[in-house]
Scaffold this active site. Structure first.
Site, short mmCIF file in Angstrom:
data_model
loop_
_atom_site.label_atom_id
_atom_site.label_comp_id
_atom_site.label_asym_id
_atom_site.label_seq_id
_atom_site.Cartn_x
_atom_site.Cartn_y
_atom_site.Cartn_z
N ASP A 90 -20.25 17.83 -24.78
CA ASP A 90 -18.86 17.43 -24.56
C ASP A 90 -18.72 15.97 -24.10
O ASP A 90 -17.78 15.63 -23.40
CB ASP A 90 -18.16 18.38 -23.59
CG ASP A 90 -18.76 18.30 -22.19
OD1 ASP A 90 -19.88 17.77 -22.05
OD2 ASP A 90 -18.10 18.75 -21.24
N GLU A 131 1.82 5.07 13.00
CA GLU A 131 0.49 4.73 13.48
C GLU A 131 0.28 3.21 13.54
O GLU A 131 -0.38 2.71 14.45
CB GLU A 131 -0.56 5.36 12.57
CG GLU A 131 -1.97 5.16 13.07
CD GLU A 131 -2.66 6.46 13.39
OE1 GLU A 131 -2.17 7.16 14.30
OE2 GLU A 131 -3.64 6.78 12.72
N ASP A 132 0.82 2.49 12.59
CA ASP A 132 0.47 1.07 12.46
C ASP A 132 1.58 0.09 12.85
O ASP A 132 1.37 -1.12 12.78
CB ASP A 132 0.03 0.76 11.02
CG ASP A 132 -1.24 1.51 10.65
OD1 ASP A 132 -1.93 1.96 11.58
OD2 ASP A 132 -1.53 1.65 9.45
N HIS A 192 4.45 6.61 5.50
CA HIS A 192 3.34 7.36 6.09
C HIS A 192 2.52 6.59 7.12
O HIS A 192 1.94 7.18 8.01
CB HIS A 192 2.43 7.96 5.00
CG HIS A 192 1.44 7.00 4.40
ND1 HIS A 192 1.74 6.21 3.32
CD2 HIS A 192 0.17 6.71 4.72
CE1 HIS A 192 0.69 5.48 3.00
NE2 HIS A 192 -0.29 5.75 3.84
N ASP A 221 -2.65 8.45 -0.91
CA ASP A 221 -3.03 7.39 0.02
C ASP A 221 -4.50 6.99 -0.23
O ASP A 221 -4.83 5.82 -0.39
CB ASP A 221 -2.84 7.94 1.45
CG ASP A 221 -3.35 7.03 2.54
OD1 ASP A 221 -2.98 5.85 2.54
OD2 ASP A 221 -4.12 7.51 3.40
N HIS A 267 0.83 -1.21 0.00
CA HIS A 267 0.00 0.00 0.00
C HIS A 267 0.87 1.26 0.00
O HIS A 267 0.66 2.18 -0.80
CB HIS A 267 -0.94 0.00 1.20
CG HIS A 267 -1.49 1.34 1.55
ND1 HIS A 267 -2.35 2.03 0.72
CD2 HIS A 267 -1.27 2.15 2.63
CE1 HIS A 267 -2.65 3.19 1.28
NE2 HIS A 267 -2.01 3.30 2.43
MN MN Z 1 -2.18 4.71 4.21
#
Ligand code: MN
Length: 483
Positions: A240, A55-56, A51, A119, A27
């Protein structure tokens, strides 16, 4: 540095899996690949790879800071904080608009927004693996908050993809209908389009107009759906659905091409738009015209330079590469453009209500955003304490507060809060005894008036009890006698 970040993140996420069964790290890598296509800045991409680490995983932000420096750490911190914001969607258009602005203003560095969008785009591409109720929530939020922000930043490709991916989930019936309708149009008019493309290139060449290429594009499903709503589902009124794009090297070539096109094809009156002289608010530049082909079919033509085309895909991120003198802009310059953009957005007002909301956003400089454990945002002045926060959440919560956890750690109710803090108020069943110290620690007028109210009632209650005890004849201090 990128290689180190790649390996660091891969190692940190080792053993973790996504709902799809893939390694979690895929990811982070995919998000970096998405962002890299429009904004290949090493620090930003390193932060994208990392990123989700603080947190994880067990690796702390501090460790990343030691390893990769303060700039990357602060980008990641921004992404983590923005991740705590739960954007509530709503039918109220002004409300949603303010959520978008809040989202942008919450993050002080535009690169944080770019990472967050990349993300989200990857999460949307893989949304089939999460449970249906959650899919709906994520897709709604994407459609109402994320896609418009991508559009606002001029990143057309991301906006289109975010919209179509969410549309399919939020409104599957209409999605299928629109898809079917568009399919039929392609069947009917695809051949005409190819024909026109050939005729056009022949005309441009014989008239001596320089151009790089002619391409065609079919309208995206969500934007077609929105337009169909406005035209009572009559697709023949939408000019269009198909458009031909002529890409040139220079601006004069764009106008020259437009002149020649109008010489050979009848233009539809009122449909000529010069977004080169007057760009759209998000920076989009192009000449648009709508013409009848020789069989009487109507087509839209878009004429722009290769640079304008690039910018239409990359938006604000493109300025990084095309600054004056061919030098990439420094992060600082990009940032000041960003602030200008943010202000410009705030100045576009449509209603008095919105104007008032915009004024409020002007005060962002000395405001902080603090979160409840569920991710609701509370907007407080700088210097606000836990007491202000509790009363901002709910008056009753203030009256029953006995302590607080700040970012998971025990804190005091007098503690000053910082931007991005997550605050959990610990409460008792019985109302607590509020002291005058609370008044000193409270910064917001809301909390102060609640506390004053309590203190006043409390004094009154005390007096009442004194009366009940028939002590009123005793020599009480002057204050009580007067009452
Ligand atoms: Mn993420």
């Amino acid at each position: 540095m990128l290689k180190r970040a790649y390996e660091f993140a891969q190692k940190a996420h080792e053993g973790q899996k996504r709902k799809s069964g893939e390694d979690y790290f895929t990811h982070a890598r995919a998000a970096a690949e998405i962002l890299g296509k429009i904004f290949p800045d090493p620090s930003t991409l390193a932060a994208t790879l990392l990123h989700d680490v603080p947190e994880d995983t067990r690796v702390k932000l501090e460790e990343i800071k030691t390893e990769f420096g303060g700039e990357i750490a602060s980008l990641i911190d921004g992404v983590t904080q923005l991740g705590h914001v739960r954007m509530k969607t709503s039918k109220d258009k002004f409300y949603v608009e303010n959520m978008r602005k809040l989202f942008m203003a919450t993050s002080q560095d535009i690169r944080v927004i770019l990472i967050k969008l990349a993300d989200r785009l990857h999460n949307m591409r893989t949304i089939e693996f999460i449970p249906p109720e959650k899919q709906m929530k994520v897709a709604q939020e994407t459609l109402e908050i994320y896609a418009p922000i991508a559009g606002r930043l001029g990143i057309g490709g991301w906006k289109d993809e975010l919209e179509d991916l969410s549309f399919k989930i939020v409104n599957p019936k209409e999605f299928e209908l629109t898809k079917k309708l568009l399919g039929e149009e392609v069947q009917k008019r695809g051949e005409n389009l190819k024909e026109l493309e050939k005729t056009l290139s022949h005309i441009l060449r014989t008239e001596g107009i320089k151009y790089l290429e002619i391409t065609s594009r079919v309208k995206r499903l969500y934007s077609l759906f929105k337009k169909l709503e406005r035209y009572k589902n009559d697709i023949s009124k939408i000019y269009d659905v198909f458009a031909l794009r002529i890409i040139t090297r220079s601006t004069p070539d764009c106008y020259a091409a437009l002149g020649v096109i109008h010489k050979h094809f009848q233009p539809v009156p009122g449909r000529i738009k010069d977004y080169i002289s007057i760009p759209k608010p998000n920076g989009y530049q192009s000449l648009h015209t709508t013409v009848f082909d020789r069989q009487g079919h109507i087509f839209e033509l878009q004429i722009r330079t290769d640079l304008m085309h690039e910018e239409a895909e990359r938006g604000v991120a493109a300025h990084w590469f095309y600054a004056e003198e061919g030098k990439p802009e420094s992060a600082g310059r990009l940032q000041s453009r960003w602030m200008k953009e943010l202000r410009a957005w705030q100045e576009e007002t449509q209603s008095p209500e919105e104007y008032l909301e915009n004024l409020k956003i002007d005060f962002f400089r000395d405001r902080i955003f603090v979160f409840t454990p569920k991710g609701d945002i509370k907007d407080l002045p700088q210097g606000a304490t836990v007491i202000d926060f509790a009363f901002a959440v709910h008056t009753d919560l203030g009256y029953h507060m006995m302590g607080a956890k700040i970012n998971g750690k025990m804190g005091r109710i007098y503690d000053e809060l910082k931007k991005g803090d997550v605050v959990e108020i610990l409460k008792t069943k019985q109302p607590v005894k509020i002291s005058r110290d609370w008044l000193k620690a409270a910064k917001t007028s809301n909390a102060r008036s609640r506390i004053r109210h309590y203190l006043h009632e409390h004094d009154k209650g005390l007096l009442q009890r004194i009366k009940e005890l028939k002590l009123q004849d005793l020599s009480l201090p002057k204050f009580f006698r007067r009452k």
